[in-house]
Write a protein that holds these residues in place. Sequence first.
Motif, PDB file in Angstrom:
ATOM      1  N   GLU A  37       0.910  -1.338   0.046  1.00 12.63           N
ATOM      2  CA  GLU A  37      -0.304   0.011  -0.051  1.00 12.63           C
ATOM      3  C   GLU A  37       0.551   1.253  -0.112  1.00 12.63           C
ATOM      4  O   GLU A  37       0.573   2.521  -0.568  1.00 12.63           O
ATOM      5  N   LYS A  38       2.067   0.918   0.640  1.00  9.07           N
ATOM      6  CA  LYS A  38       2.799   2.250   0.703  1.00  9.07           C
ATOM      7  C   LYS A  38       3.353   2.847  -1.499  1.00  9.07           C
ATOM      8  O   LYS A  38       4.139   2.119  -1.786  1.00  9.07           O
ATOM      9  N   LEU A  39       3.567   4.082  -1.423  1.00  4.75           N
ATOM     10  CA  LEU A  39       3.459   4.354  -2.596  1.00  4.75           C
ATOM     11  C   LEU A  39       4.657   5.559  -2.031  1.00  4.75           C
ATOM     12  O   LEU A  39       4.342   6.571  -1.842  1.00  4.75           O
ATOM     13  N   LEU A  40       6.255   5.793  -3.419  1.00  2.76           N
ATOM     14  CA  LEU A  40       7.316   6.653  -3.801  1.00  2.76           C
ATOM     15  C   LEU A  40       7.516   7.026  -4.639  1.00  2.76           C
ATOM     16  O   LEU A  40       6.823   6.434  -6.178  1.00  2.76           O
ATOM     17  N   PHE A  41       7.140   8.327  -5.036  1.00  4.10           N
ATOM     18  CA  PHE A  41       7.318   9.543  -6.514  1.00  4.10           C
ATOM     19  C   PHE A  41       9.175   9.702  -6.585  1.00  4.10           C
ATOM     20  O   PHE A  41       9.475   9.608  -5.300  1.00  4.10           O
ATOM     21  N   TYR A  42       9.599   9.803  -7.403  1.00  2.00           N
ATOM     22  CA  TYR A  42      10.765   9.381  -7.831  1.00  2.00           C
ATOM     23  C   TYR A  42      10.528  10.532  -9.599  1.00  2.00           C
ATOM     24  O   TYR A  42      10.032  10.245 -10.472  1.00  2.00           O
ATOM     25  N   GLY A  43      11.064  11.482  -9.359  1.00  2.00           N
ATOM     26  CA  GLY A  43      10.934  12.340 -10.751  1.00  2.00           C
ATOM     27  C   GLY A  43      10.296  13.366 -10.835  1.00  2.00           C
ATOM     28  O   GLY A  43       9.673  13.905 -10.045  1.00  2.00           O
ATOM     29  N   GLY A  44       9.470  13.774 -12.256  1.00  2.00           N
ATOM     30  CA  GLY A  44       8.249  14.345 -12.285  1.00  2.00           C
ATOM     31  C   GLY A  44       7.896  15.737 -11.647  1.00  2.00           C
ATOM     32  O   GLY A  44       7.378  16.521 -11.668  1.00  2.00           O
TER      33      GLY A  44
END
Length: 661
Positions: A313-320
Amino acid sequence: MDKKYNNFVSTNKIYMIVIAFLTILLLYYSSFYIKILSVIIYISLVVYNYKISKSKRHEWKKFIENFSFKLDNATRNSLIKLPFPLTILDNRGEILWYNQKFSSIMKNEDILGANINNFIKKFSVRQILEKRKSIFRFIQLNDKYYDIYGNVIDSSENKDEKIVILYFYDATELFKTQSYINKNKYDVMLIEVDNFDDVLKTVEEGKRPLIIAEIERSINAYSQKLKAMFRKYDVNKYVLCTQDKYIKEEMKKKFDILDTIRKIDMGNKLEVTLSIGVGRGAETPMENEKYASSAKELALGRGGDQAVVKNKEKLLFYGGKTKEVEKRTKVRARVISRVLVDLINESSKIFVMGHINADIDCLGSAVGLHRTVKSLGKQCYIIGDSINSSINIILDKIKQEEDYNGVFISSNDCIDNLDVNSLLILVDVHNKGNVSNIDVVKNSKRIVIIDHHRKSTDFIEGSLLNYIEPYASSTSELVTEMLQYMTENPVLKPIEAEALLAGICVDTKNFVFKTGVRTFEAASFLRRLGADTINVKKFFTDNLDMYLKRAEIIKSAEVYEGIAIAVCPNNIEDIVLSAQAADELLNITGIQASFVFVRIKDEIYISGRSLGDVNVQLILETLGGGGHMTMAGAKLKSITIDEALQELKNAIKKYIREGEE
């Protein structure tokens, strides 16, 4: 031994009772001399019995004390020579005693009186005392890992004083085994060149094979670096399967493949960008593939050029961080429109709902859909519970139209009229936290989403149709395009066309931000249907009081790292004013972005604006908000303005630091 002594006392009492009875008989029947002799004998026996009892009592007591002493010594020796480490703490965590094994793992340091947290960080005496936790798994101590078992006992001297006994079980080998298994678990990575067709269009035909080859070479080299299984399953899509330890390394490097691909230059006028979805942490590769697919969809929904890692359920974001480039095709708009028409025709009633504090973009798109649905011969209602005060002028004008009698209803009325064949269309919102009324969503079986915001983590799942285009300037632009394909001869009343045009104007800041070719095409179409730009301008006129309040907000601004931050005075509780002030702050030389705070009751709202060099969406996502690169917002609860300001500054620092890495 206590039992034997008690038996002796009981037997002795019986003997004394018998002798007393015999003495009484002698006194009754015998002569005077015999009576005197009986009394003397009885008194002698009593004295003798007392001395024997006292002697026996002393003997038993001495024996018991010696036995207890021996038992204490045995217990003490056993604790000292236990085959595993043990230590005793007071209720503050200070070390009262420890055995030889614990001393050896502490390398024979003198730690008596020291606090256990000086040596073990991931440990809490308070949790053991409150019986919230009794086992701590894989706690590192020096170069080994231990499972720590805690036990609480009352002090013999003070019942309120608690003593904690810790038992240490060496779990180093188990930890290493589990770490090895986890490191060698296989994760799934899905890669998509999200602007493949658009990039090829900017390259000469003879060079297209070269840029395709360069993209594939870069991704192939990347897969080899990860020692991954690598397959291409579409012209612009790839799947990689690699060990988790390599994914962890990529997370530390923030997926530098995004930068590598962006640097490809084969005569292309557009930068090549990737959308990456990674699934990890599942029990099977099949589950990881589902996580990766969901993560990649989220990356695409947020504008692409980024990696999303989904660990259950954990989300990590990179970039964008790059500026969005318009890359929609009218083919998709046409397909979505035809599917929506079919859904409308199959429905008994259609309800349109937007977000909390609905703005003109939300209202315009709702009104445009209402007209189109009516032209298809279906009933359509707009849920108007939460309306922003800034759109009262245009809303009053719309309600004066005869066609809108009874169209605007409350959420409760909507819930009462919902049935299994009803269709709920959400406009300008796609996430649970911002929808006008979540109960309406929960009670709806059939949902369609039309939005232009970057996809957030709490997006509404289970929709029949999902049209989220972060490259569009506004939802009004999307609806304007769609209605051209939903009916053969689209017709709008002038006020409806003006509402849609006003929505586009507001979200583009009068065609300055996020404005593409299709934005102007939509505006041109609305103009042909009777939208008057002068009337649109009148919708946003301010009175003198509003103008002065906005100036007061701007006056309070401070500059932090090239970013203007302002706080609305206590007498101003208007989200619209704060957003307008944030826009105005961008007109100041040297300001690249702006944030304006406003407190309304127990909630603090933040409006973020940017000229494009600073991604305000990424900054406010740290605070639980979202939006677009140049326009975003957030809402905070149970916090003071000063605390909120500090959180924002921390988020800005983090954003700048990550940008420099």
